[in-house]
Design a protein around this motif. Structure first.
Motif, PDB file in Angstrom:
ATOM      1  N   MET A   1       0.811  -1.214   0.000  1.00  0.00           N
ATOM      2  CA  MET A   1       0.000   0.000   0.000  1.00  0.00           C
ATOM      3  C   MET A   1       0.845   1.264   0.000  1.00  0.00           C
ATOM      4  O   MET A   1       0.596   2.205  -0.755  1.00  0.00           O
ATOM      5  CB  MET A   1      -0.934  -0.010   1.223  1.00  0.00           C
TER       6      MET A   1
ATOM      7  N   ASP B   1       2.431   1.553  -3.331  1.00  0.00           N
ATOM      8  CA  ASP B   1       1.509   2.025  -4.359  1.00  0.00           C
ATOM      9  C   ASP B   1       1.426   3.547  -4.366  1.00  0.00           C
ATOM     10  O   ASP B   1       1.214   4.156  -5.419  1.00  0.00           O
ATOM     11  CB  ASP B   1       0.114   1.443  -4.130  1.00  0.00           C
ATOM     12  N   ARG B   2       1.599   4.159  -3.215  1.00  0.00           N
ATOM     13  CA  ARG B   2       1.525   5.621  -3.093  1.00  0.00           C
ATOM     14  C   ARG B   2       2.909   6.269  -3.170  1.00  0.00           C
ATOM     15  O   ARG B   2       3.022   7.471  -2.959  1.00  0.00           O
ATOM     16  CB  ARG B   2       0.866   5.995  -1.755  1.00  0.00           C
TER      17      ARG B   2
ATOM     18  N   ALA C   1      -2.920   6.505   1.892  1.00  0.00           N
ATOM     19  CA  ALA C   1      -2.219   5.375   2.499  1.00  0.00           C
ATOM     20  C   ALA C   1      -2.795   5.035   3.861  1.00  0.00           C
ATOM     21  O   ALA C   1      -2.952   3.859   4.209  1.00  0.00           O
ATOM     22  CB  ALA C   1      -0.729   5.696   2.612  1.00  0.00           C
TER      23      ALA C   1
ATOM     24  N   ASP D   1      -5.965   3.229   3.270  1.00  0.00           N
ATOM     25  CA  ASP D   1      -5.698   1.858   2.827  1.00  0.00           C
ATOM     26  C   ASP D   1      -5.331   0.964   4.014  1.00  0.00           C
ATOM     27  O   ASP D   1      -5.796  -0.175   4.124  1.00  0.00           O
ATOM     28  CB  ASP D   1      -4.560   1.843   1.813  1.00  0.00           C
TER      29      ASP D   1
ATOM     30  N   ALA E   1      -7.365  -2.294   5.350  1.00  0.00           N
ATOM     31  CA  ALA E   1      -6.702  -3.595   5.344  1.00  0.00           C
ATOM     32  C   ALA E   1      -6.685  -4.227   6.728  1.00  0.00           C
ATOM     33  O   ALA E   1      -6.811  -5.450   6.868  1.00  0.00           O
ATOM     34  CB  ALA E   1      -5.281  -3.454   4.816  1.00  0.00           C
TER      35      ALA E   1
END
Length: 310
Positions: free
Chosen positions: A1, A4-5, A133, A136, A140
């Motif tokens: 995560m 990804d950012r 983030a 996320d 999660a």
């Protein structure tokens, strides 16, 4: 995560500690791993867990904690750059309770920088990535984000952090000058280990000093006093990142000289011959050593040493 950012990029360092149950400061396992590009699959996670289990001492596990650090991508001045040490992702497990935390060491997420200056473009380009983030991670882990208490520098919130404002006029505080600069300066004036590790880093009388220069000019002065068994590095501007980074290199060199039993003045001579490594600069050997009161050196170098807690 976080990858990804672009909040974690490159190879992370993961520190893992397994604490022994009912024994204070006792570990069944403690080590740091250099990972190529992070853990991206269940097989890689299992491989790391197997490596830890294979070398762990026998005993009852009390808790397990892990922290991951790597560079982060910050967008400023129209370009993206990678900076080290801006984020730390941690997790801990104790008695069936699992927690995770994200710690940041950057002001890129704030509307104003730590000096209280507006930075709308930097904030707009970086803060949304941190907010995403955190969202996320919350999803999660199936857990709400619980902001920690305010620090000297900012106030955490559910989407990142916000500036600290002056109660009197509502302006953003200059927490850099109020807190960061004095904090940085302490390492150059306070001897670690309650004054028992290395040379003393302060002196009441005269010291010998030599200038240390870097690529762009004077970084500070290296000084020593045999009479007081003292030696340290005096940065020209501890708020300047390049000058601040140079200082710990010289402090480590002085620590090594002390551990070898060298008098401070001998260490000063030896260190004066060292080349510029790790951005530490080099001693200007064309300038002969000067003997001056340490207080005078500090006041000349930094304007007013009392303003920095010296």
């Amino acid at each position: 995560m976080l990858r990804d950012r672009r909040l974690m990029v490159g190879a992370p360092r993961v520190s893992v500690s397994v604490h022994e149950s009912r024994k204070k400061n006792t570990y069944l396992f403690q080590d740091t791993f250099e990972l190529s590009e992070g853990l991206s699959s269940a097989d890689e996670v299992k491989d790391l867990a197997d490596r830890i289990e294979a070398t762990m001492r026998a005993g009852e596990i009390g808790s397990v904690s892990a922290h991951a650090k790597s560079a982060s991508e910050i967008v400023a001045d129209g370009e993206a750059r990678e900076e080290a040490g801006l984020l730390c992702l941690g997790t801990a497990a104790l008695s069936g309770y699992v927690s995770a935390d994200l710690v940041t060491y950057s002001d890129a997420w704030l509307p104003y920088d730590l000096k209280g200056r507006p930075q709308p473009e930097v904030h707009a380009l970086n803060a949304p990535r941190l907010a995403a983030a955190l969202r996320d991670l919350s999803e999660a882990l199936d857990s709400e984000t619980d902001p920690d208490d305010p620090t000297w520098f900012a106030k955490p919130n559910e989407t990142g952090a916000e500036n600290i404002f002056d109660d009197r006029d509502g302006t953003p505080r200059d927490v850099w000058e109020s807190f960061e600069v004095p904090y940085r300066y302490e390492k150059f004036t306070h001897t670690p280990g309650f004054g028992r590790i290395g040379y003393r880093r302060s002196a009441d009388g005269d010291v010998q000093c030599v200038p240390v220069r870097g690529e762009h000019g004077l970084l500070g002065h290296l000084w020593a006093s045999d009479a007081e068994n003292a030696a340290s590095f005096e940065p020209l501007d501890v708020g300047d990142d390049a000058m601040y980074r140079a200082g710990p290199v010289w402090l480590e060199r002085l620590r090594a000289a002390h551990d070898r039993g060298l008098p401070p003045s001998t260490a000063l001579i030896e260190l004066s011959a060292m080349p510029d490594t790790d951005g530490a600069g080099h001693v200007d050997r064309t300038a002969p050593p000067r003997t001056v009161p340490l207080r005078s050196l500090r006041e000349a170098e930094n304007g007013n040493s009392e303003g920095r807690g010296a």
